[in-house]
Write a protein that holds these residues in place. Structure first.
Motif, short mmCIF file in Angstrom:
data_model
loop_
_atom_site.label_atom_id
_atom_site.label_comp_id
_atom_site.label_asym_id
_atom_site.label_seq_id
_atom_site.Cartn_x
_atom_site.Cartn_y
_atom_site.Cartn_z
N ASN A 447 -22.92 62.85 57.64
CA ASN A 447 -22.63 61.80 56.67
C ASN A 447 -23.92 61.02 56.37
N ARG A 448 -24.29 60.94 55.09
CA ARG A 448 -25.54 60.29 54.72
C ARG A 448 -25.48 58.77 54.91
N GLY A 449 -24.31 58.23 55.17
CA GLY A 449 -24.22 56.82 55.54
C GLY A 449 -24.91 56.55 56.86
N ASN A 450 -24.93 57.56 57.77
CA ASN A 450 -25.66 57.42 59.03
C ASN A 450 -27.14 57.18 58.78
N ASP A 451 -27.71 57.96 57.87
CA ASP A 451 -29.13 57.83 57.56
C ASP A 451 -29.44 56.48 56.93
N LEU A 452 -28.49 55.98 56.13
CA LEU A 452 -28.68 54.66 55.53
C LEU A 452 -28.73 53.58 56.60
N LEU A 453 -27.84 53.67 57.58
CA LEU A 453 -27.82 52.71 58.68
C LEU A 453 -29.10 52.79 59.51
N LEU A 454 -29.50 53.99 59.87
CA LEU A 454 -30.68 54.16 60.72
C LEU A 454 -31.95 53.65 60.02
N LYS A 455 -32.08 53.94 58.75
CA LYS A 455 -33.26 53.47 58.02
C LYS A 455 -33.29 51.94 57.95
N LEU A 456 -32.11 51.34 57.76
CA LEU A 456 -32.04 49.88 57.69
C LEU A 456 -32.40 49.25 59.03
N LEU A 457 -31.81 49.77 60.11
CA LEU A 457 -32.09 49.21 61.44
C LEU A 457 -33.54 49.46 61.86
N GLN A 458 -34.06 50.64 61.56
CA GLN A 458 -35.44 50.93 61.94
C GLN A 458 -36.44 50.05 61.20
N PHE A 459 -36.09 49.65 59.96
CA PHE A 459 -36.98 48.74 59.23
C PHE A 459 -36.86 47.31 59.76
N ARG A 460 -35.64 46.85 59.99
CA ARG A 460 -35.45 45.46 60.38
C ARG A 460 -35.79 45.20 61.85
N TYR A 461 -35.53 46.17 62.73
CA TYR A 461 -35.74 45.98 64.17
C TYR A 461 -36.52 47.17 64.73
N LEU A 530 -29.08 46.35 72.56
CA LEU A 530 -29.27 45.70 71.26
C LEU A 530 -29.09 46.69 70.11
N ALA A 531 -29.56 47.92 70.29
CA ALA A 531 -29.43 48.93 69.23
C ALA A 531 -27.96 49.21 68.93
N LEU A 532 -27.15 49.40 69.97
CA LEU A 532 -25.73 49.65 69.77
C LEU A 532 -25.02 48.43 69.22
N PHE A 533 -25.38 47.26 69.70
CA PHE A 533 -24.77 46.01 69.21
C PHE A 533 -25.02 45.86 67.71
N LEU A 534 -26.27 46.05 67.29
CA LEU A 534 -26.60 45.91 65.87
C LEU A 534 -25.93 46.98 65.02
N ALA A 535 -25.86 48.21 65.55
CA ALA A 535 -25.22 49.29 64.79
C ALA A 535 -23.76 48.95 64.52
N ARG A 536 -23.07 48.41 65.51
CA ARG A 536 -21.66 48.08 65.33
C ARG A 536 -21.47 46.87 64.42
#
Length: 561
Positions: A447-461, A530-536
């Motif tokens: 699901n490309r929504g996963n990539d959207l989440l990962l890119k957002l989190l990797q940029f912000r944190y 923190l990574a899991l907390f932010l992802a959720r």
């Protein structure tokens, strides 16, 4: 005088529905149905029935002639879309030659004359219908005097939107973000080349440029936005008319025509809940539909059920909107919608939430990138980039051509735009999504929504989303149901209170924009937590397929620290 009125009836719009009588006073209340206690039971019944509206009933002559013109229009659309195959067939059969083109042109001329006669008969039928004459007089009066009373009377009718007078134009406000050329878009990064090499490369790739242009402006655009195909809109018309009637008659919706900087006319629907007194009604949700979605039957219904004020709009080429849905036109349309919300509807950017479904994520992410003061963003079943999804449906041998076509003409890079926004974001992932997955709905990790989440989190944190943090989030994303998610979450012993305190402490000490350096002096276990907390917090799962309407219970405000 009679001849002039007959001519206006011939050239007038097709009337489809009368939502309410123009001289009928509107009752009070949220859905336009609550009335005063002074009404008797009989008058109350009549008052409510009058607000329901009714389909326009043409007389026999107008009905039959309109049916003939409708069939002619459908056949013309079918001929237009099948013209390449039809021309090839006629050429192989030898019909395309001077000796046979003359009788064909004579035949077509006869057909056109007959259709003109049918149109005259339809105008005669309209002229004999007092209901149509009343509508026509209101339309003409509104075009002469664009007063609130005339506009209110005109909104009682549903007719061809091309005849609707403009309610707002981009020229009415001073907006430094745009010009007649349109708003700015993020461009793909060019490859650095020497002068001689650049000229040689341009010559070599010229055929690719030509083919890409033809693909993008023919079947490519229609594959990407099937809702812009006229035949599909004709098939959906009864459903769209019913949905529009519901928005106007039940929710007191106001239809408006906005003129974008490229000249396209954008069909919008606004439902105002501010007078209801609720807190959610003070927030405006601007809805961006999918590639076959219309505000009449689309994601606009989700925030409506939640009690929000809602502004829906149709893509260029969809419904009453004109133009074609290329990225530049899409962004131009979104810009005039935001300007309309601010300068005509009276909302501040801090009172606006942008909500998008599927491909609507492009205009939504463009909006928050261009207007960073917007309160928050909700993306449902959206993706990070169009290119991987385009490559999925095309042959591998077409890969270079697909890459060039997407990047040059359909560069829907949602993630790149989203990273420019500093505000709250909520991503909704459909765990059985069959559209934005690259291998199939059974593989939730594609699901490309996963990539959207990962890119957002990797940029912000970036200090939290190291290799171990990304690995933990991917494990959580691989879960297909809430029990598996809870198991992964508890397996890493995530302490929500501790995570919140760490983030709040960092924010209080620095008050800086993203990206944050929080987590750089932290243990491996702390970064995982923190990574899991932010992802959720940034993503919520919804166990369903791509096209299932999102219930109001699943529509939440994004998480704020």
């Amino acid at each position: 005088m009679a001849g002039s009125m007959w001519l206006r009836c011939i050239l007038g719009p097709h009337l489809q529905r009368i939502h309410r009588s123009p001289d009928q006073s509107r009752p009070e209340g949220r859905a336009g149905r609550r009335v005063g206690t002074h009404l008797t039971r009989c008058s109350l019944y009549e008052h409510v029935v009058s607000q329901q509206g009714w389909s326009y009933q043409p007389r026999s002559l107008e009905k039959h002639t309109d049916s003939i013109i409708g069939w002619a229009s459908a056949l013309w659309s079918l001929s237009y879309y099948s013209s390449p195959l039809l021309l090839c067939y006629l050429y192989r059969k030898g019909y395309i030659c001077s000796s046979k083109l003359v009788p064909v042109s004579q035949y077509l001329g006869t057909v056109l004359v007959c259709l003109l006669g049918v149109a005259c008969l339809r105008g005669w039928g309209r002229w004999k219908n007092s209901e149509y004459l009343q509508f026509l007089s209101i339309l003409e009066e509104t075009k002469k005097n664009h007063t609130p009373t005339n506009k209110k009377n005109l909104r009682c009718y549903d007719f061809d939107f091309s005849f609707w007078p403009s309610d707002f134009s981009w020229t009415e406000v001073s907006n430094p973000k745009l010009s007649k050329a349109g708003v700015s878009l993020l461009k793909p990064e060019p490859k650095l080349r020497g002068a001689a090499d650049s000229v040689l490369h341009s010559v070599r790739t010229l055929p690719c440029h030509i083919i890409s242009f033809l693909i993008a402006h023919s079947f490519g655009r229609r594959m990407l936005y099937p809702g812009s195909v006229g035949l599909l809109q004709k098939a959906m018309r009864p459903m769209l008319l019913q949905g529009q009637a519901r928005l106007i008659e039940e929710f007191d919706g106001q239809r408006n025509k906005l003129v974008a900087c490229d000249g396209n006319e954008i069909d919008t629907m606004f439902v105002d809940r501010r007078r209801d007194g609720g807190q959610t009604g003070q927030t405006l949700v601007i809805c961006c539909e999918g590639n076959a979605g219309f505000y009449e039957v689309g994601c606009m219904n989700t925030p409506l059920e939640g009690g929000y004020s809602v502004l829906g709009w149709n893509h260029p080429g969809f419904g009453g909107s004109t133009g074609v849905p290329f990225p530049q036109n899409e962004a131009n349309a979104m810009d005039v919608v935001i300007q309309f919300a601010m300068h005509k509807l009276g909302f501040q950017l801090t009172e606006i939430v942008v909500y998008a479904w599927s491909i609507g994520g492009f205009t939504a992410s463009w909006a928050v990138m261009s207007y960073p003061e917007i309160q928050s963003l909700v993306l449902d079943a959206s993706f990070d980039d169009l290119l991987p999804l385009a490559l999925k449906v095309m042959p591998d041998s077409w890969r270079p051509l697909v890459q060039h076509t997407v990047r040059q003409y359909m560069n829907l890079n949602n993630a790149k735009q989203l990273l420019k926004y500093q505000g709250p974001v909520l991503l909704i992932r459909r765990t059985r999504d069959e559209i934005i997955t690259t291998t199939g709905p059974e593989d939730v990790m594609s699901n490309r929504g996963n990539d959207l989440l990962l890119k957002l989190l990797q940029f912000r944190y970036p200090k939290i989303m190291t290799d171990e943090g990304v690995r933990a989030v991917r494990q959580w994303l691989g879960c297909s149901n809430p029990l598996e998610e809870a198991s992964v979450y508890s397996g890493y012993e995530v302490d929500d209170d501790w995570c919140v305190s760490v983030l709040q402490s960092y924010q209080a000490d620095r008050d800086v924009l993203f990206p944050w350096s929080v987590g750089e002096d932290m243990t491996l276990e702390g970064r995982r937590q923190l990574a899991l907390f932010l992802a959720r917090k940034y993503m919520r799962n919804f166990e369903t397929t791509h096209c299932t309407p999102l219930p109001a219970s699943e529509f939440h405000s994004p998480w704020r620290l």
